[in-house]
Design a protein around this motif. Structure first.
Motif, PDB file in Angstrom:
ATOM      1  N   TYR A   1      -2.363  23.264  -1.721  1.00 53.76           N
ATOM      2  CA  TYR A   1      -1.984  24.652  -1.465  1.00 53.76           C
ATOM      3  C   TYR A   1      -3.255  25.491  -1.274  1.00 53.76           C
ATOM      4  O   TYR A   1      -4.199  25.384  -2.068  1.00 53.76           O
ATOM      5  CB  TYR A   1      -1.213  25.248  -2.639  1.00 53.76           C
ATOM      6  CG  TYR A   1       0.209  24.790  -2.784  1.00 53.76           C
ATOM      7  CD1 TYR A   1       1.108  24.891  -1.733  1.00 53.76           C
ATOM      8  CD2 TYR A   1       0.673  24.302  -4.004  1.00 53.76           C
ATOM      9  CE1 TYR A   1       2.420  24.482  -1.883  1.00 53.76           C
ATOM     10  CE2 TYR A   1       1.984  23.899  -4.165  1.00 53.76           C
ATOM     11  CZ  TYR A   1       2.865  23.987  -3.098  1.00 53.76           C
ATOM     12  OH  TYR A   1       4.167  23.590  -3.252  1.00 53.76           O
TER      13      TYR A   1
ATOM     14  N   LYS B   1      -5.313  29.134  -1.277  1.00 53.62           N
ATOM     15  CA  LYS B   1      -5.281  30.269  -2.203  1.00 53.62           C
ATOM     16  C   LYS B   1      -4.247  31.303  -1.757  1.00 53.62           C
ATOM     17  O   LYS B   1      -3.586  31.935  -2.596  1.00 53.62           O
ATOM     18  CB  LYS B   1      -6.664  30.914  -2.291  1.00 53.62           C
ATOM     19  CG  LYS B   1      -7.703  30.029  -2.975  1.00 53.62           C
ATOM     20  CD  LYS B   1      -9.082  30.653  -2.956  1.00 53.62           C
ATOM     21  CE  LYS B   1      -9.144  31.885  -3.838  1.00 53.62           C
ATOM     22  NZ  LYS B   1     -10.513  32.439  -3.896  1.00 53.62           N
TER      23      LYS B   1
ATOM     24  N   GLN C   1      -1.415  30.627  -0.197  1.00 61.41           N
ATOM     25  CA  GLN C   1      -0.113  30.085  -0.581  1.00 61.41           C
ATOM     26  C   GLN C   1       0.139  30.288  -2.072  1.00 61.41           C
ATOM     27  O   GLN C   1       1.245  30.666  -2.485  1.00 61.41           O
ATOM     28  CB  GLN C   1      -0.043  28.600  -0.247  1.00 61.41           C
ATOM     29  CG  GLN C   1       0.234  28.284   1.213  1.00 61.41           C
ATOM     30  CD  GLN C   1       0.376  26.799   1.432  1.00 61.41           C
ATOM     31  OE1 GLN C   1      -0.575  26.039   1.227  1.00 61.41           O
ATOM     32  NE2 GLN C   1       1.572  26.374   1.844  1.00 61.41           N
ATOM     33  N   MET C   2      -0.864  30.030  -2.900  1.00 60.77           N
ATOM     34  CA  MET C   2      -0.704  30.182  -4.346  1.00 60.77           C
ATOM     35  C   MET C   2      -0.398  31.620  -4.711  1.00 60.77           C
ATOM     36  O   MET C   2       0.410  31.902  -5.612  1.00 60.77           O
ATOM     37  CB  MET C   2      -1.964  29.706  -5.067  1.00 60.77           C
ATOM     38  CG  MET C   2      -2.151  28.202  -5.038  1.00 60.77           C
ATOM     39  SD  MET C   2      -0.863  27.293  -5.945  1.00 60.77           S
ATOM     40  CE  MET C   2      -1.334  27.656  -7.640  1.00 60.77           C
TER      41      MET C   2
ATOM     42  N   TYR D   1       2.913  32.284  -6.674  1.00 62.85           N
ATOM     43  CA  TYR D   1       2.738  32.778  -8.041  1.00 62.85           C
ATOM     44  C   TYR D   1       2.062  34.154  -8.015  1.00 62.85           C
ATOM     45  O   TYR D   1       0.887  34.281  -8.360  1.00 62.85           O
ATOM     46  CB  TYR D   1       1.900  31.804  -8.862  1.00 62.85           C
ATOM     47  CG  TYR D   1       2.521  30.443  -9.050  1.00 62.85           C
ATOM     48  CD1 TYR D   1       3.401  30.194 -10.110  1.00 62.85           C
ATOM     49  CD2 TYR D   1       2.228  29.398  -8.176  1.00 62.85           C
ATOM     50  CE1 TYR D   1       3.971  28.942 -10.281  1.00 62.85           C
ATOM     51  CE2 TYR D   1       2.800  28.141  -8.341  1.00 62.85           C
ATOM     52  CZ  TYR D   1       3.664  27.917  -9.393  1.00 62.85           C
ATOM     53  OH  TYR D   1       4.232  26.679  -9.568  1.00 62.85           O
TER      54      TYR D   1
ATOM     55  N   HIS E   1       0.438  35.040 -11.173  1.00 66.55           N
ATOM     56  CA  HIS E   1      -0.535  34.054 -11.660  1.00 66.55           C
ATOM     57  C   HIS E   1       0.001  33.291 -12.883  1.00 66.55           C
ATOM     58  O   HIS E   1      -0.727  32.986 -13.817  1.00 66.55           O
ATOM     59  CB  HIS E   1      -1.850  34.754 -12.007  1.00 66.55           C
ATOM     60  CG  HIS E   1      -3.041  33.827 -11.994  1.00 66.55           C
ATOM     61  ND1 HIS E   1      -3.689  33.460 -10.832  1.00 66.55           N
ATOM     62  CD2 HIS E   1      -3.683  33.181 -12.986  1.00 66.55           C
ATOM     63  CE1 HIS E   1      -4.680  32.653 -11.128  1.00 66.55           C
ATOM     64  NE2 HIS E   1      -4.705  32.451 -12.434  1.00 66.55           N
TER      65      HIS E   1
ATOM     66  N   TYR F   1       0.635  30.260 -13.705  1.00 73.75           N
ATOM     67  CA  TYR F   1       0.444  28.815 -13.635  1.00 73.75           C
ATOM     68  C   TYR F   1      -0.819  28.468 -14.416  1.00 73.75           C
ATOM     69  O   TYR F   1      -1.656  29.329 -14.704  1.00 73.75           O
ATOM     70  CB  TYR F   1       0.339  28.327 -12.187  1.00 73.75           C
ATOM     71  CG  TYR F   1      -0.802  28.928 -11.393  1.00 73.75           C
ATOM     72  CD1 TYR F   1      -2.049  28.309 -11.364  1.00 73.75           C
ATOM     73  CD2 TYR F   1      -0.624  30.106 -10.668  1.00 73.75           C
ATOM     74  CE1 TYR F   1      -3.089  28.850 -10.638  1.00 73.75           C
ATOM     75  CE2 TYR F   1      -1.650  30.655  -9.940  1.00 73.75           C
ATOM     76  CZ  TYR F   1      -2.885  30.027  -9.931  1.00 73.75           C
ATOM     77  OH  TYR F   1      -3.923  30.580  -9.215  1.00 73.75           O
TER      78      TYR F   1
ATOM     79  N   TYR G   1      -5.396  24.501  -4.472  1.00 73.34           N
ATOM     80  CA  TYR G   1      -4.899  23.868  -5.694  1.00 73.34           C
ATOM     81  C   TYR G   1      -3.950  22.737  -5.331  1.00 73.34           C
ATOM     82  O   TYR G   1      -3.208  22.816  -4.339  1.00 73.34           O
ATOM     83  CB  TYR G   1      -4.153  24.877  -6.564  1.00 73.34           C
ATOM     84  CG  TYR G   1      -5.018  26.040  -7.031  1.00 73.34           C
ATOM     85  CD1 TYR G   1      -5.650  26.005  -8.266  1.00 73.34           C
ATOM     86  CD2 TYR G   1      -5.187  27.165  -6.222  1.00 73.34           C
ATOM     87  CE1 TYR G   1      -6.429  27.068  -8.702  1.00 73.34           C
ATOM     88  CE2 TYR G   1      -5.968  28.224  -6.646  1.00 73.34           C
ATOM     89  CZ  TYR G   1      -6.594  28.172  -7.884  1.00 73.34           C
ATOM     90  OH  TYR G   1      -7.372  29.214  -8.309  1.00 73.34           O
TER      91      TYR G   1
ATOM     92  N   ARG H   1      -0.904  20.238  -7.178  1.00 71.90           N
ATOM     93  CA  ARG H   1      -0.038  20.201  -8.358  1.00 71.90           C
ATOM     94  C   ARG H   1      -0.143  18.839  -9.058  1.00 71.90           C
ATOM     95  O   ARG H   1      -0.081  17.796  -8.406  1.00 71.90           O
ATOM     96  CB  ARG H   1       1.412  20.459  -7.951  1.00 71.90           C
ATOM     97  CG  ARG H   1       2.349  20.719  -9.140  1.00 71.90           C
ATOM     98  CD  ARG H   1       3.807  20.783  -8.691  1.00 71.90           C
ATOM     99  NE  ARG H   1       4.056  21.848  -7.743  1.00 71.90           N
ATOM    100  CZ  ARG H   1       4.335  23.115  -8.101  1.00 71.90           C
ATOM    101  NH1 ARG H   1       4.372  23.443  -9.394  1.00 71.90           N
ATOM    102  NH2 ARG H   1       4.576  24.027  -7.179  1.00 71.90           N
TER     103      ARG H   1
ATOM    104  N   ASN I   1       4.038  23.664 -12.713  1.00 71.94           N
ATOM    105  CA  ASN I   1       3.215  24.844 -12.974  1.00 71.94           C
ATOM    106  C   ASN I   1       1.824  24.509 -13.517  1.00 71.94           C
ATOM    107  O   ASN I   1       1.164  25.359 -14.128  1.00 71.94           O
ATOM    108  CB  ASN I   1       3.919  25.809 -13.940  1.00 71.94           C
ATOM    109  CG  ASN I   1       5.187  26.377 -13.339  1.00 71.94           C
ATOM    110  OD1 ASN I   1       5.294  26.542 -12.114  1.00 71.94           O
ATOM    111  ND2 ASN I   1       6.162  26.660 -14.175  1.00 71.94           N
TER     112      ASN I   1
ATOM    113  N   PHE J   1      -1.905  22.795 -12.286  1.00 74.21           N
ATOM    114  CA  PHE J   1      -2.621  22.467 -11.056  1.00 74.21           C
ATOM    115  C   PHE J   1      -4.070  22.095 -11.363  1.00 74.21           C
ATOM    116  O   PHE J   1      -4.636  22.476 -12.393  1.00 74.21           O
ATOM    117  CB  PHE J   1      -2.625  23.662 -10.097  1.00 74.21           C
ATOM    118  CG  PHE J   1      -1.277  24.028  -9.574  1.00 74.21           C
ATOM    119  CD1 PHE J   1      -0.829  23.557  -8.353  1.00 74.21           C
ATOM    120  CD2 PHE J   1      -0.428  24.858 -10.319  1.00 74.21           C
ATOM    121  CE1 PHE J   1       0.422  23.897  -7.869  1.00 74.21           C
ATOM    122  CE2 PHE J   1       0.820  25.206  -9.840  1.00 74.21           C
ATOM    123  CZ  PHE J   1       1.255  24.723  -8.615  1.00 74.21           C
TER     124      PHE J   1
END
Length: 255
Positions: A27, A29, A31-32, A36, A39, A41, A88, A90, A94, A96
């Motif tokens: 993913y 940054k 997309q993250m 999320y 944040h 995760y 990141y 996975r 949740n 990573f």
């Protein structure tokens, strides 16, 4: 302890560690941030351009790709000016592993490009008037009386006018001059001292020229007004770059 990568259909980028051959999708940054936004995760550690752990007593972690290649996972890591988190991958719900890449060359290239752009901009600014000379618009009312034998001075002579008179229609009794020998064109602006309101502005006056009895742009009531006479100067030759400016104080009497 080996951590396995959980495959996701919407991974949008690919990371390859050149020395080990380790390859994984991940993913970004961006997309993250979309997945999320709060944040919420956990990051178990980082792979890539990070130094290995030196802490004793902790179980070592590694991340394995689908072809059996492994990379150590550094639990505690710091981002330096030469590195950046690019995304990141996975390893649990949740949870990573961050992917860190050396971006020193990229940042250096951007900095070099920025310096080159600034240098080019400065070079353009210095040469702009040579490439695109200012359009000279000589005031049609400026009458040149200078003789050819008059030498050009190094210094600029600014005439002094203590009192300018005009009638209610704005017709002045004013002999506006660019003295003989001046190394520049004049552009003269007459303004009210208290409000900076423009009353008159000439076109360019060649050296040794005179404008007789210019008409004011504004109609004023009879009285005495404090005024400023501003002189903007321009080169006679070449690109006609702006030179120095000066202002003198005078009185305007409307009769």
């Amino acid at each position: 302890m080996k951590l396995n990568i959980i495959s996701e259909d919407n991974y949008s980028a690919v990371y390859t560690h050149e020395k080990s051959g380790f390859t994984t999708k991940y993913y970004t940054k961006k997309q993250m941030a979309a997945l999320y936004p709060s944040h919420t995760y956990k990051v178990v550690g980082a792979i890539g351009a990070v130094k290995g752990e030196k802490e004793a007593g902790k179980e070592r972690l590694s991340l394995e790709d689908g072809k059996g290649h492994n990379l150590p996972v550094t639990r505690q890591f710091a981002i330096t000016p030469a590195t950046a988190i690019i995304g990141y991958v996975r390893v649990k719900d949740n949870v990573f592993a961050a992917i860190v890449k050396n971006v020193a060359f990229k940042r250096l290239a951007i900095a070099a490009a920025g310096i080159a752009l600034l240098t080019f901009g400065a070079w353009c600014a210095v040469n702009w008037y040579d490439w695109f000379p200012a359009k000279i618009e000589i005031d049609p009312n400026a009458v040149v009386t200078q003789t050819k034998e008059t030498p050009v001075n190094e210094d600029i002579t600014i005439p002094g006018y203590t009192v300018i008179t005009a009638d209610r229609d704005g017709r002045t009794k004013w002999s506006l001059q660019n003295p003989e020998g001046n190394p520049c064109y004049f552009q003269v602006t007459l303004k009210l001292a208290d409000s900076n309101r423009r009353l008159y502005q000439s076109g360019l006056m060649p050296t040794g020229s005179t404008i007789e009895n210019p008409k004011l742009e504004a109609t004023l009531d009879p009285g005495t007004y404090d005024v400023l006479i501003q002189y903007n100067t321009y080169e006679l030759e070449g690109a006609h770059r702006p030179m120095n400016s000066a202002s003198t104080v005078s009185q305007l009497i409307i009769q």
